[in-house]
Design an enzyme around this catalytic site. Structure first.
Site: not given
Ligand SMILES: C[C@H]1O[C@@H](Oc2ccc([N+](=O)[O-])cc2)[C@H](O)[C@@H](O)[C@H]1O
Length: 503
Positions: A39, A59, A72, A97, A142, A186-187, A326, A328, A396
């Site tokens: 990212q 790509h 890229d 992190r 990740h 990650n996730e 993580n 949100y 996160e």
């Molecule tokens: C913005 C970041 O998002 C992370 O991924 C998630 C996954 C799940 C949720 N959710 O609300 O269920 C939110 C974000 C990811 O790890 C990170 O790379 C970012 O893109």
């Protein structure tokens, strides 16, 4: 008498609000910011880096990405890492992190060819962080799998667990003398339920076999995690003295009403979404969550939950020094109310469950992401009960805005302040929460949303070849919280960023 009563009420109310305002984070609470390699790094084919699944997909199938973009160049952190560390110093954080790009250090995915330039890049970053007392928190994986390994079946190939263990060894060997906290993955939920659908060549086939795919992916992934953990434990921990955990995405699924059926549906959702990955590692029982599997079978599901062998259960159980979360958002869950097929395939499809945000919850630039009340506290309280009080880090947490110049990002400030209150609620309740990483240090490539969504507390100008970074209001507010250890609602920044003494 009446006057005394009224006066004491006023005093109690004032005291109450003062106490609430002055709740403080302990000095040893770790504040940080997070990013991931694909990212932010860019330099997708520089200095010997191999191709990964996102290089290939973005790509060849740019239509998958909202704005047809790719990583890229992204924020070009490969060339700007010193500025990134400077930003961390400006914020006064304790930790950063970031993730290692597998194909940057092992271009073929296998450990027989190590790329010295890739190793040098991460060494430089780690050394720069340590120069300013910022602790690196390294995510080993990740999502950016080397393309060569995807061509061999990726995570669905049982050999993935060995490939990952070999890769983890290279990471521990090269960086473990200075990195004291590792996250293996990650996730897993997003890897097995979401991104697995986006990557590889035959997307439709994958959706058709989604259940089998999800369970095998989940199993391979947690076994790979356990192999890396046990490797660290047996060969590195004694001399390096660090810790190893995993990060799972834990949205809070809350019963939509007091109806017991909704609570059952909410718990099934929790287990089907993140329990599949947390239960094998953190529960006393081990393996996939039994109740969830039984519920699927009861509903005449076409899927059968392929569980771990007893040996596999024992191998995976207890393989984490801490639980990275993580978090949100939250969703309200209703039983027997599903009206539409969800666009995102899920192992829960067989269950008749409706999930939606609360009516008055503020919505972000991503429609599925809302500001839900006290959801960090609710999620961690539940995890603590289920998994015997583990140590947690929020790895996160953040808020997306639309692309554009969102320097005065009041919505993000409101979100961060609400998160801080929720963290303090966790600490007040005795939850063993040790740290918090804001997502994200800077705007970056947001997967299928490309550059149309921004999560950074630093703005990145993607039209500028230098990828200039500018602190947003949220960066100042976060810095103030880190420095003073409490949330000051009166604080209005002057928007002039400096590095304070000590960093
Ligand atoms: C913005 C970041 O998002 C992370 O991924 C998630 C996954 C799940 C949720 N959710 O609300 O269920 C939110 C974000 C990811 O790890 C990170 O790379 C970012 O893109």
């Amino acid at each position: 008498m009446k006057l005394v009563l009224v006066l004491s009420l006023v005093v109690a109310t004032c005291l109450g609000s003062t106490v609430r305002q002055q709740r403080r984070f302990p000095d040893d609470f770790i504040f940080g910011a997070a990013t991931s390699a694909y990212q932010i790094e860019g330099a997708w084919d520089e200095d010997g880096k191999g191709e990964n699944i996102f290089d290939y997909e973005n790509h060849n199938f740019p239509e998958i990405i909202v704005d047809g973009s790719n990583g890229d160049i992204a924020a070009d952190s490969y060339h700007n890492y010193k500025r990134d560390v400077e930003m961390l110093r400006e914020l006064g954080v304790d930790a950063y992190r970031f993730s290692i790009s597998w194909a940057r250090i092992l271009p073929t995915g296998f450990d027989d060819e190590v790329n010295p330039a890739g190793i040098a890049y991460y060494n430089n970053l780690i050394n720069e962080l340590l120069k300013y007392n910022i602790a690196p928190l390294v995510t080993i994986y990740h999502w950016d799998l080397p393309k060569t390994l995807q061509d061999l079946g990726g995570i669905l190939n049982p050999e993935f667990t060995d490939w990952f263990e070999d890769y983890a060894r290279v990471v521990f060997e090269n960086f473990g003398d200075r990195v004291k906290k590792f996250l293996t993955f990650n996730e897993p939920r997003e890897i097995c339920i979401v991104t697995l659908m986006d990557t590889g060549s035959d997307v439709k086939d994958k959706i058709n076999s989604k259940a089998v795919t999800t369970y095998s992916c989940a199993k391979h992934l947690v076994v790979a995690h356990a192999k890396a953990y046990r490797l660290y434990d047996q060969e590195f921990r004694a001399k390096q003295g660090g810790e190893c955990g995993i990060t799972i995405s834990v949205p809070w699924y809350e019963a939509g009403t007091d109806n017991p059926e909704d609570e059952v549906a909410a718990e099934l959702t929790r287990q089907g979404e993140w329990g599949l990955f947390a239960h094998p590692i953190f529960s006393a029982e081990g393996g996939f969550p039994k109740k969830f599997g039984e519920a699927l079978i009861e509903k005449n599901a076409s899927l059968v939950l392929a569980d771990f062998t007893e040996e596999e259960k024992a191998f995976v159980k207890g393989t984490a020094d801490f639980f990275g979360v993580n978090h949100y958002t939250a969703l309200l869950v209703y039983a027997n109310k599903k009206e539409i097929e969800s666009s995102m395939p899920s192992v829960l499809d067989e269950l008749d469950i409706l999930m939606e945000p609360g009516e008055n919850w503020p919505v972000s630039a991503s429609s599925s992401l809302t500001l839900a009340p006290d959801s960090i506290f609710k999620a961690l309280s539940h995890l603590r009960t289920l998994y015997n009080d583990p140590v947690f880090y929020i790895t996160e947490n953040g808020w997306p805005t639309d692309s554009g110049l969102d320097i005065i990002d009041n919505d993000r400030v409101r979100y961060y302040r609400a998160s801080m209150e929720s963290l303090l609620n966790c600490l007040d309740a005795g939850i063993r929460l040790k740290g918090y990483m804001a997502w994200s240090l800077m705007d970056n490539f947001e997967w299928t949303a490309g550059y149309t969504q921004r999560y950074g507390i630093y703005h990145v100008d993607f039209s500028d070849p230098a990828r200039t970074r500018t602190p947003k209001k949220s960066a100042f507010v976060y810095k103030h919280i880190i420095k003073h250890r409490y949330v000051d609602y009166e604080y209005e920044p002057d928007m002039i960023m400096t590095i304070d003494e000590g960093h």
